[in-house]
Design an enzyme around this catalytic site. Sequence first.
Site: not given
Length: 198
Positions: A103-105, A107, A154
């Site tokens: 999720i977030c960074g 990714t 996500a």
Amino acid sequence: MSRKPVHLAVYDTLADWETGHATAWLARDGYEIRTVAADSTDLVTTIGGMRVKPDLTLAELRPEDSSLLILPGADLWDTGDDLAPFARTARAFLDAGVPVAAICGATAGLAREGLLDDRAHTSAVSFYLAATGYKGGERYVDADAVIDGGLITAGPTEPVAFAREILGLLGAFEGEKLDAWYRLFHDSDPAAFEVLNS
């Protein structure tokens, strides 16, 4: 039936809010949650100031001993290569057929590792991942959460959608119950509570 633990990566600047729904509900379903640090079990400090004592290091982690690897966002994903070993570990997990959720960074870290080049995926916004120079831009999906090839992705504003995909993948909730869980925690639908607890 004995279940393998779920492994949660922990590192300084970890975004506290991104994995709580997933880990709490997996634990309630009987999964052991084990925290994994890069190379030391010294305390790490989250972005919210919580201090976490890791259970093990990446060198001790083997995909065959895990049900899932969860990679939260953190400021460190965008400030250097400190977290690159976690992306390499994600590759080892996926190569071994063990799922990964990012999720977030995280990714962006997986994009730099080339793990999003051939899988449908999402993140905060497409241009955030494009800045990594990765080759998977055409596979970007503008969605709350995406699962493809054993990898869940996500953006930072979607911890509930992220958790929904994780809970469904590991069978903590299925079908109508999974839908009710999501409606309760994402949409604040009071009718979902009755379905979830029936």
